[in-house]
Design a protein around this motif. Structure first.
Motif: not given
Length: 124
Positions: A17, A19, A60, A64, A67-68, A81-83, A86, A90, A94
């Motif tokens: 992950s 952020r 979204y 994503v 997941r995001f 943006l919490q990802m 991954l 991806d 960004y």
């Protein structure tokens, strides 16, 4: 002068992950939607996520969803943006953008303000 500065990118492994943060200055943050895009080498810019200036509406990109998560903290003039989970696909730069209009993120070409981007690399 308006500035959007992204941070939080890095190199991670699949399943990890990150952020991302978008720090905004020089505009009335509460009046702007924040939009995240990404661009990988040789590919077109892709819409990732957007959040309305009221913070209640989000959108979204299909790749994503689930997941995001996009969020904003108006008292800090920041968006995030919490990802999670991954994937190698991806991997991209960004970028965050700010705009007074909300919607049509996959078809519109112009947005009011842009940041410079932060690199996210996902590899085993």
């Amino acid at each position: 002068q308006v500035h959007l500065v992204e941070s939080g990118g890095g190199s991670v492994q699949p399943g990890d992950s990150l952020r991302l943060s978008c720090s905004v200055s020089g505009l009335p943050f509460r009046g702007y939607a924040i939009i995240w895009f990404r661009q990988a080498p040789g590919k077109e810019r892709e819409f990732v996520a957007a959040i309305h200036w009221n913070g209640d509406s989000t959108e979204y990109g299909d790749s994503v969803k689930g997941r995001f998560t996009i969020s904003r903290e108006d008292d800090k003039n920041m968006a995030f943006l919490q990802m999670n989970n991954l994937r190698p696909e991806d991997t991209a730069v960004y970028l965050c953008a700010a705009d007074t209009a909300y919607g049509l993120f996959t078809t519109r070409k112009r947005f009011d303000y842009w940041g410079q981007g932060t690199q996210v690399t996902v590899s085993p």
